[in-house]
Design a protein around this motif. Structure first.
Motif, PDB file in Angstrom:
ATOM      1  N   VAL A 250       0.831  -1.206   0.000  1.00 46.90           N
ATOM      2  CA  VAL A 250       0.000   0.000   0.000  1.00 46.90           C
ATOM      3  C   VAL A 250       0.869   1.260   0.000  1.00 46.90           C
ATOM      4  O   VAL A 250       0.622   2.211  -0.761  1.00 46.90           O
ATOM      5  CB  VAL A 250      -0.950   0.000   1.216  1.00 46.90           C
ATOM      6  N   LEU A 251       1.888   1.269   0.836  1.00 45.30           N
ATOM      7  CA  LEU A 251       2.767   2.441   0.892  1.00 45.30           C
ATOM      8  C   LEU A 251       3.475   2.664  -0.440  1.00 45.30           C
ATOM      9  O   LEU A 251       3.591   3.803  -0.910  1.00 45.30           O
ATOM     10  CB  LEU A 251       3.799   2.271   2.006  1.00 45.30           C
ATOM     11  N   ALA A 252       3.932   1.567  -1.044  1.00 41.65           N
ATOM     12  CA  ALA A 252       4.610   1.688  -2.341  1.00 41.65           C
ATOM     13  C   ALA A 252       3.646   2.199  -3.406  1.00 41.65           C
ATOM     14  O   ALA A 252       3.991   3.041  -4.243  1.00 41.65           O
ATOM     15  CB  ALA A 252       5.195   0.342  -2.748  1.00 41.65           C
ATOM     16  N   GLY A 253       2.400   1.664  -3.370  1.00 43.48           N
ATOM     17  CA  GLY A 253       1.417   2.097  -4.361  1.00 43.48           C
ATOM     18  C   GLY A 253       1.007   3.542  -4.201  1.00 43.48           C
ATOM     19  O   GLY A 253       0.767   4.245  -5.201  1.00 43.48           O
ATOM     20  N   LEU A 254       0.916   3.993  -2.983  1.00 42.56           N
ATOM     21  CA  LEU A 254       0.555   5.390  -2.741  1.00 42.56           C
ATOM     22  C   LEU A 254       1.697   6.333  -3.070  1.00 42.56           C
ATOM     23  O   LEU A 254       1.478   7.514  -3.379  1.00 42.56           O
ATOM     24  CB  LEU A 254       0.134   5.568  -1.275  1.00 42.56           C
ATOM     25  N   THR A 255       2.919   5.813  -3.013  1.00 42.18           N
ATOM     26  CA  THR A 255       4.084   6.624  -3.329  1.00 42.18           C
ATOM     27  C   THR A 255       4.242   6.808  -4.836  1.00 42.18           C
ATOM     28  O   THR A 255       4.565   7.902  -5.307  1.00 42.18           O
ATOM     29  CB  THR A 255       5.359   5.985  -2.752  1.00 42.18           C
ATOM     30  N   HIS A 256       3.991   5.723  -5.585  1.00 42.08           N
ATOM     31  CA  HIS A 256       4.130   5.763  -7.048  1.00 42.08           C
ATOM     32  C   HIS A 256       3.228   4.689  -7.642  1.00 42.08           C
ATOM     33  O   HIS A 256       3.150   3.587  -7.101  1.00 42.08           O
ATOM     34  CB  HIS A 256       5.590   5.521  -7.457  1.00 42.08           C
ATOM     35  N   PRO A 257       2.556   4.968  -8.762  1.00 38.33           N
ATOM     36  CA  PRO A 257       1.664   3.958  -9.352  1.00 38.33           C
ATOM     37  C   PRO A 257       2.338   2.624  -9.616  1.00 38.33           C
ATOM     38  O   PRO A 257       1.722   1.562  -9.479  1.00 38.33           O
ATOM     39  CB  PRO A 257       1.200   4.625 -10.656  1.00 38.33           C
ATOM     40  N   LEU A 258       3.615   2.639  -9.993  1.00 35.10           N
ATOM     41  CA  LEU A 258       4.321   1.386 -10.244  1.00 35.10           C
ATOM     42  C   LEU A 258       4.568   0.604  -8.952  1.00 35.10           C
ATOM     43  O   LEU A 258       4.892  -0.580  -8.989  1.00 35.10           O
ATOM     44  CB  LEU A 258       5.652   1.669 -10.945  1.00 35.10           C
ATOM     45  N   GLY A 259       4.403   1.274  -7.825  1.00 34.88           N
ATOM     46  CA  GLY A 259       4.628   0.593  -6.559  1.00 34.88           C
ATOM     47  C   GLY A 259       3.660  -0.551  -6.315  1.00 34.88           C
ATOM     48  O   GLY A 259       3.974  -1.489  -5.577  1.00 34.88           O
ATOM     49  N   TRP A 260       2.482  -0.452  -6.979  1.00 30.37           N
ATOM     50  CA  TRP A 260       1.513  -1.546  -6.805  1.00 30.37           C
ATOM     51  C   TRP A 260       2.019  -2.868  -7.375  1.00 30.37           C
ATOM     52  O   TRP A 260       1.508  -3.945  -7.033  1.00 30.37           O
ATOM     53  CB  TRP A 260       0.181  -1.179  -7.466  1.00 30.37           C
ATOM     54  N   LEU A 261       3.025  -2.797  -8.246  1.00 33.00           N
ATOM     55  CA  LEU A 261       3.588  -4.027  -8.814  1.00 33.00           C
ATOM     56  C   LEU A 261       4.223  -4.909  -7.731  1.00 33.00           C
ATOM     57  O   LEU A 261       4.430  -6.101  -7.946  1.00 33.00           O
ATOM     58  CB  LEU A 261       4.633  -3.680  -9.878  1.00 33.00           C
ATOM     59  N   LEU A 262       4.524  -4.309  -6.599  1.00 30.99           N
ATOM     60  CA  LEU A 262       5.081  -5.101  -5.499  1.00 30.99           C
ATOM     61  C   LEU A 262       4.130  -6.213  -5.082  1.00 30.99           C
ATOM     62  O   LEU A 262       4.565  -7.255  -4.584  1.00 30.99           O
ATOM     63  CB  LEU A 262       5.394  -4.187  -4.307  1.00 30.99           C
ATOM     64  N   ALA A 263       2.830  -6.011  -5.315  1.00 30.04           N
ATOM     65  CA  ALA A 263       1.838  -7.028  -4.950  1.00 30.04           C
ATOM     66  C   ALA A 263       2.019  -8.313  -5.751  1.00 30.04           C
ATOM     67  O   ALA A 263       1.512  -9.367  -5.356  1.00 30.04           O
ATOM     68  CB  ALA A 263       0.429  -6.484  -5.151  1.00 30.04           C
ATOM     69  N   LEU A 264       2.753  -8.239  -6.864  1.00 27.76           N
ATOM     70  CA  LEU A 264       2.982  -9.436  -7.682  1.00 27.76           C
ATOM     71  C   LEU A 264       3.791 -10.494  -6.945  1.00 27.76           C
ATOM     72  O   LEU A 264       3.861 -11.647  -7.381  1.00 27.76           O
ATOM     73  CB  LEU A 264       3.687  -9.058  -8.981  1.00 27.76           C
ATOM     74  N   ILE A 265       4.402 -10.104  -5.839  1.00 32.69           N
ATOM     75  CA  ILE A 265       5.171 -11.083  -5.072  1.00 32.69           C
ATOM     76  C   ILE A 265       4.270 -12.192  -4.548  1.00 32.69           C
ATOM     77  O   ILE A 265       4.709 -13.328  -4.361  1.00 32.69           O
ATOM     78  CB  ILE A 265       5.921 -10.402  -3.909  1.00 32.69           C
ATOM     79  N   TYR A 266       2.979 -11.878  -4.368  1.00 27.86           N
ATOM     80  CA  TYR A 266       2.058 -12.905  -3.879  1.00 27.86           C
ATOM     81  C   TYR A 266       1.806 -14.007  -4.908  1.00 27.86           C
ATOM     82  O   TYR A 266       1.981 -15.195  -4.596  1.00 27.86           O
ATOM     83  CB  TYR A 266       0.745 -12.269  -3.422  1.00 27.86           C
ATOM     84  N   PRO A 267       1.405 -13.695  -6.145  1.00 26.45           N
ATOM     85  CA  PRO A 267       1.247 -14.790  -7.124  1.00 26.45           C
ATOM     86  C   PRO A 267       2.554 -15.504  -7.427  1.00 26.45           C
ATOM     87  O   PRO A 267       2.552 -16.712  -7.698  1.00 26.45           O
ATOM     88  CB  PRO A 267       0.680 -14.092  -8.367  1.00 26.45           C
TER      89      PRO A 267
END
Length: 315
Positions: A250-267
């Motif tokens: 969430v913090l990464a996504g709120l900091t930069h739109p590309l930060g949401w890519l960090l969620a890919l670690i789950y799949p």
């Protein structure tokens, strides 16, 4: 060794037909068959008496735990050489006692021998299949057993039995204390019990995982700084995947739109685990970390408030 005296302690609450099958699987195979009931309302006590079991009914005014029930069964035994603990939703397999006693003969330092627990109906749901996979642990010397195991009565009695205050994780805690006294736990390559988890809904599975997280947290709080590092790794995994990483995403996504890519670690983690145990194993192992994290948080919130949580039931 084959002439050893074995008593059995079965625990249960509203297990119905599962309890009857459990007791029948022990009839004529043990010296004393003790059933400890935790406030059943389905006629379990009458059914156990009809099958010739000795019944101990726990005081309903006190909190129920599996550990408390097993201790109540231990208290009525008169010093057998071995005691078989069985959960009331399990059926003991033919040939188990011979195999377990042979295991004690091969491993003279052993105080606990356990074998393969299988789910009776793994095809009934994905959650039952996951439980069956969970039971399939490595053969050899182990750190802990589950609810079904054959134990040396004297060794367990000398330590005062199970810790009745634990709402889950009481078997690994007992095994830890037994190991500190020089005892060994062995899992042998033998069929031990058929278990009927009856996990048919996501909510049941979720509560079961929350209970696991709670047990991890309490075990780590008690023994995490000891040499055994009891359940420290399990707690760290639950906290990382179920609490810390979501915050970072969430913090990464709120900091930069590309930060949401960090969620890919789950799949990615799901796929990595799927290579070992299949898609369902990978998916639910990762999702289960959120439930475990909730259990960890529940333990610490209750501890800070100075309160004890009751049972986390999933059936």
């Amino acid at each position: 060794m084959q002439d050893a005296v074995i008593d059995a302690v079965v625990i249960g609450r509203n297990e119905g037909a599962r309890l009857i099958a459990c007791l029948q699987s022990l009839q004529g195979r043990v010296r004393r068959l003790v059933y400890v009931d935790s406030g059943s309302t389905d006629g379990s006590v009458a059914a156990a008496l009809a099958l010739g079991a000795e019944v101990v009914a726990l005081d309903v005014r006190l909190g129920f735990t599996a550990a408390r029930a097993r201790n109540a069964g231990l208290a009525v035994l008169d010093a057998p050489e071995f005691v078989q603990f069985v959960d009331g939703d399990c059926q003991v397999q033919v040939g188990w006692f011979a195999a377990a006693l042979a295991g004690f003969a091969v491993h003279p330092a052993a105080v606990v021998i356990c074998g393969r627990r299988r789910e009776r109906f793994p095809e009934a749901s994905v959650y039952n299949r996951l439980a069956d996979m969970e039971w399939d642990t490595a053969v050899g010397q182990a750190l802990a057993c589950g609810g079904d195991a054959l134990m040396r009565f004297a060794a367990v009695q000398a330590l005062g039995g199970y810790d009745a205050s634990l709402i889950a994780g009481e078997e690994p805690e007992l095994c830890l204390r037994l190991a500190r006294e020089g005892g060994e736990v062995w899992r042998i390559d033998a069929e031990m019990t058929l278990h009927d988890a009856n996990l048919l809904r996501f909510g049941q599975w979720w509560r079961r995982m929350v209970r696991a997280g709670y047990a991890f947290a309490e075990g780590a709080a008690r023994y995490g700084t000891a040499p055994e590092r009891h359940w420290v790794v399990e707690v760290r995994r639950a906290v990382f995947w179920g609490m810390l990483l979501p915050v970072l995403v969430v913090l990464a996504g709120l900091t930069h739109p590309l930060g949401w890519l960090l969620a890919l670690i789950y799949p990615v983690q799901m796929l990595r685990l799927a290579r070992r145990g299949g898609f369902a194993w990978g998916y639910f192992t990762v999702v289960g970390k959120f439930a475990e994290a909730r259990g960890v948080m529940s333990y610490w919130v209750n501890r800070v408030r100075g309160r004890r949580r009751g049972l986390i039931e999933y059936k």
